[in-house]
Write an enzyme that holds these catalytic residues in place. Structure first.
Site, PDB file in Angstrom:
ATOM      1  N   GLY A   1      -0.106  -2.663   4.133  1.00 10.43           N
ATOM      2  CA  GLY A   1       0.772  -1.535   4.397  1.00 10.43           C
ATOM      3  C   GLY A   1       1.723  -1.770   5.543  1.00 10.43           C
ATOM      4  O   GLY A   1       2.871  -2.185   5.358  1.00 10.43           O
ATOM      5  N   ARG A   2       1.272  -1.540   6.767  1.00 11.16           N
ATOM      6  CA  ARG A   2       2.159  -1.571   7.926  1.00 11.16           C
ATOM      7  C   ARG A   2       2.808  -2.930   8.141  1.00 11.16           C
ATOM      8  O   ARG A   2       3.926  -3.009   8.657  1.00 11.16           O
ATOM      9  CB  ARG A   2       1.378  -1.142   9.170  1.00 11.16           C
TER      10      ARG A   2
ATOM     11  N   SER B   1       0.817  -1.205   0.000  1.00  9.41           N
ATOM     12  CA  SER B   1       0.000   0.000   0.000  1.00  9.41           C
ATOM     13  C   SER B   1       0.858   1.266   0.000  1.00  9.41           C
ATOM     14  O   SER B   1       1.999   1.266   0.479  1.00  9.41           O
ATOM     15  CB  SER B   1      -0.901  -0.012   1.233  1.00  9.41           C
TER      16      SER B   1
ATOM     17  N   GLN C   1       1.218   6.825  -7.212  1.00  8.03           N
ATOM     18  CA  GLN C   1      -0.015   7.454  -6.740  1.00  8.03           C
ATOM     19  C   GLN C   1       0.150   8.964  -6.839  1.00  8.03           C
ATOM     20  O   GLN C   1       1.029   9.542  -6.196  1.00  8.03           O
ATOM     21  CB  GLN C   1      -0.305   7.058  -5.292  1.00  8.03           C
TER      22      GLN C   1
ATOM     23  N   ARG D   1      -8.193   5.950  -5.810  1.00  6.12           N
ATOM     24  CA  ARG D   1      -8.387   5.655  -4.386  1.00  6.12           C
ATOM     25  C   ARG D   1      -9.453   6.584  -3.833  1.00  6.12           C
ATOM     26  O   ARG D   1      -9.385   7.798  -4.036  1.00  6.12           O
ATOM     27  CB  ARG D   1      -7.094   5.821  -3.601  1.00  6.12           C
TER      28      ARG D   1
ATOM     29  N   TYR E   1      -7.558  14.888   0.862  1.00  6.27           N
ATOM     30  CA  TYR E   1      -6.678  15.699   0.025  1.00  6.27           C
ATOM     31  C   TYR E   1      -7.523  16.400  -1.045  1.00  6.27           C
ATOM     32  O   TYR E   1      -8.751  16.296  -1.050  1.00  6.27           O
ATOM     33  CB  TYR E   1      -5.559  14.834  -0.545  1.00  6.27           C
TER      34      TYR E   1
END
Length: 788
Positions: free
Chosen positions: A716-717, A412, A490, A619, A571
């Site tokens: 991701g993490r 991610s 991205q 996204r 955003y």
């Protein structure tokens, strides 16, 4: 102690028997407003774990219950003319009426004073005259209502209608019958509760219920104990193929909307609530009576183990509440799955069966594989199709347009805040290169900003200078040379969330110096501490659109395989989509269609310059987690608009749109949003869907994919914790093949290292016989009827 119990259902009676058994000197009185032989409902289900606790707590009650158990291991899913069976589940059920009789008998023989057909005295009077008042008075608890200021209940009335019925047809297993009727999807939850009958619950969404005409029948005033016979007649006709010559049994059977009950606190002074008065969990995981009896056991034990009522009630709530919250979380997932069952009616039967089995997220791919390996193997075979030989779903290939992915895992996008003047450096090469060599199909960059003022922080990367493009080209070339992974970029603009500090210095906090002016759809700051952004005028919108186009052209030259447009997390493009951040009055604000206008315009412009053979993703935040913001229905509309414009992939995230959001965190908590979008529009419009968010195990990944909740999963993490996460997942599952490509330099480490004494073969402890499966497939066969 003097103990008053309001409510003589299973929870109240079981507590009374246990607490009296532990100390015969206790003075325990139960008030039950119904007669001793009144009961509502038909069967109750217990897990093996709960039965073990009941047996340990009072072997007498357990032995009496065990005489009447219907036991089985299978769940049958009847769907589109097929039956798929998952074994190894382990169920025990019995008649609710028999259970009540056993508990009544045991309580009375232990010296509990039980008053039937007698309302309890006023609770204020009881709390003055007794050491403890237990409210086990059910869903509509009067005691909970009296002290609502302390208990702080929330009652969540759900969207489906159901009716609790029985049948004299004795099912041999737990049965799900999914019926596509002219009115919509209806389902039966059925299971045997003894030798002479089965529970038969019919459920459907309110919209289906209304279309079927049930509302007309349900509108009449029913006398106490009267059932809705006209609706029952219609149910008998609708499910004639299930019932055959057998009868439907009713008992105060009427249409109900399930209500999920939660309470912030479970006791007020010496008054405590238990069972449905404290909490409810949807019947689709069969937990109401089980939870009440577990509550009773815990409360009796805490009273016995503590020196005061106050400390005992604190211990009871501390012990039980986390358990109940966990069960309610699973029940909520199951409840919502059935509310939205219509979105799955196009699934293939094998996938649908796996989906329904894993709907609560408590039962997973690995868990099912342990219980019934043949069931999972058949699902794996179906999922593999013509791709390649059977393997865990996460290692099956996937094709996005002309882009071939060797597995279903993405790394991610994660902001690293480590660029200088927007230029990615050696850190980014090492970061993205190491993740790519860890085995995913795609590694995604962080949000790459399309202009200097579009950065979130001074450390964010960009694609608006030649130097930035050259540095990204170096990273892309490394990924392509040293791994089997693809790399995606991205693109985004920070909007009103820009000009802030690095995450570790204060996430979303404004810079102390070096600020730049921020812009957004409307002049609404992200928080009181952040800048008030400038509302973009039409010329500025043109400039930003051109910046996205130039960045996309630069990304194509750099060799990126995939482009993702960031329209999430508050955003710039996301701020146009949400009514909480977009209050414009021109053509870019107001209606949902208008709020979509600028993000779609940017998408169209980027799509025109991005190479046609390379896929493009968007996204989105599928919910704002805030009142008045976008929710999942809005997200479906947003995803549909992009899909109709030709997007290849929807990456479904949530939130971060407003500062005062209230997200419902938990394992795989964002997956239901991806599920809804994929099964509502993705499969119909040919758009793939990514699930992301607190998915950290290969077990959960396989569950998501095989159930059809998403096409791809972004991790991701967990990839920060373990850059080789995907390759290690292959090793842990014993998979070797093209879906998990080890760099040749690392190939010697492609097996999980042995540890301790676990590296040898396990001892053989049972004989293997031809034709005998390891899966339990016991089914229920009626015995000679016993009487209480």
């Amino acid at each position: 102690m003097r103990i008053a119990v309001v409510g003589g259902g299973p929870g109240g009676l079981y507590f009374s028997a246990l607490v009296k058994q532990l100390n015969p000197a206790h003075d325990v009185t139960v008030w039950e407003r119904n007669a001793a032989d009144d009961t509502f409902g038909f069967g109750v289900v217990f897990s093996d774990e709960t039965l073990g606790a009941i047996e340990n707590a009072d072997p007498v009650i357990f032995e009496r219950m065990a005489r009447y158990f219907a036991r089985w291991d299978d769940i049958d899913v009847h769907y589109r003319g097929t039956v798929h069976t998952a074994g190894g589940q382990g169920f025990a059920a019995m008649s609710r009426k028999v259970l009540l009789a056993i508990l009544q008998e045991r309580a009375i023989e232990l010296g509990v004073d039980v008053h039937f057909s007698t309302p309890a005295p006023d609770v204020d009077e009881l709390r003055r005259s007794h050491d403890l008042v237990l409210a086990a008075d059910g869903l509509n608890s009067a005691v909970r209502t009296r002290y609502a200021g302390t208990f702080r209940p929330s009652l969540d009335r759900r969207k489906s209608k159901y009716m609790w019925l029985g049948t004299d047809k004795v099912f041999e297993a737990f049965k799900f019958y999914i019926a596509a009727t002219p009115h919509g999807v209806m389902q039966i939850h059925g299971y045997p509760y003894g030798d002479d009958g089965s529970t038969f619950i019919v459920e459907m969404h309110e919209d289906v219920w209304n279309r079927a005409g049930f509302a007309e029948y349900a509108a009449q005033n029913f006398a106490p104990g009267e059932s809705d016979e006209k609706s029952i007649d219609m149910i008998r006709e609708l499910f004639a193929d299930v019932l055959g010559e057998h009868q439907i049994l009713s008992n105060n059977s009427r249409w109900i909307n399930f209500t999920t009950v939660r309470n912030e606190h479970w006791h007020d002074g010496n008054v405590v609530i238990l069972g449905d008065a404290a909490h409810t969990a949807h019947f689709s995981i069969g937990s109401g009576t089980k939870l009440a009896m577990e509550d009773a056991l815990a409360l009796a034990a805490c009273l016995h183990e503590n020196t005061s009522v106050a400390s005992a009630l604190d211990a009871y709530e501390s012990e039980r509440k986390p358990v109940v919250v966990s069960v309610q979380r699973a029940a909520q997932a199951s409840l919502e799955w059935f509310e939205n069952i219509a979105q799955y009616v196009d699934q293939e039967p094998r996938q649908f069966a796996f989906n329904i089995m894993t709907r609560s997220r408590r039962i997973t791919y690995d868990n099912l594989k342990l219980r019934d390996p043949e069931f999972v193997a058949a699902a794996d075979d179906w999922f593999a199709g013509s791709h390649r030989s059977t393997c865990p779903p996460m290692f099956q290939p996937f094709k996005l347009g002309e882009l071939e992915l060797n597995n279903r895992i993405l790394v991610s996008s994660m902001d690293m805040y480590s660029a200088i003047d927007g230029v990615p450096g050696d850190f980014h090469l090492a970061h993205l290169g190491s993740k790519a060599m860890g085995g995913p199909a795609v590694v995604m960059t962080e949000m790459v900003c399309v202009s200097e003022n579009g950065r979130i922080t001074p450390g964010c990367t960009g694609l608006y200078t030649d130097e930035q493009e050259r540095s990204w080209t170096r990273i892309v070339d490394f990924v392509h040379t040293h791994s089997a992974a693809k790399i995606g970029v991205q693109l985004g603009h920070s909007g009103r969330k820009g000009s802030t500090k690095f995450m570790w210095d204060g996430i979303d906090s404004p810079l102390d110096e070096g600020n730049w002016n921020v812009v957004s759809a409307s002049p609404i700051p992200y928080s009181a501490a952040n800048q008030t952004p400038t509302e973009l005028d039409h010329d500025q919108l043109d400039t930003i659109e051109a910046a996205f186009v130039a960045a996309a052209e630069s990304a194509a030259r750099a060799g990126f395989d995939l482009l993702e447009l960031h329209c999430a997390h508050g955003y710039l493009l996301s701020s146009f989509l949400s009514p909480l951040s977009n209050t414009r009055t021109d053509e870019f604000g107001g209606s949902a269609a208008n709020r979509l206008r600028f993000p779609l315009r940017v998408f169209d412009a980027v799509r025109r310059v991005w190479p046609a053979e390379r896929p493009i993703s968007v996204r989105i935040s599928a919910t704002d987690w805030a009142d008045g913001g976008n929710d999942i229905d809005d997200a479906v509309a947003i995803a549909t608009a992009f899909a109709e414009r030709g997007v290849d992939l929807i990456n479904v995230s949530t939130g971060q749109v407003v500062k005062d959001e209230t997200p419902e965190y938990g394992r795989s908590y964002q997956t239901p949003f991806a599920d809804r979008i994929r099964n509502k529009i993705g499969t119909k419009l040919g758009t793939a869907v990514i699930a992301v968010g607190a998915i950290s195990s290969h077990d959960d990944v396989n569950s998501v994919l095989l159930a059809g909740r998403a096409d791809l999963v972004a991790i991701g993490r967990s990839h920060l914790y373990n850059p080789q996460w995907t390759l290690h997942a292959a090793a842990e599952q014993g998979y070797v093949g093209p879906g998990a490509v080890w760099p040749p330099q690392f190939a010697a480490g492609n097996r999980k290292p042995p540890t301790g004494r676990t590296d040898g073969p396990p001892p053989r402890l049972r004989l293997a016989r031809d034709g005998i499966s390891g899966t339990r497939h016991a089914r229920w066969s009626p015995r000679i009827t016993l009487s209480v």
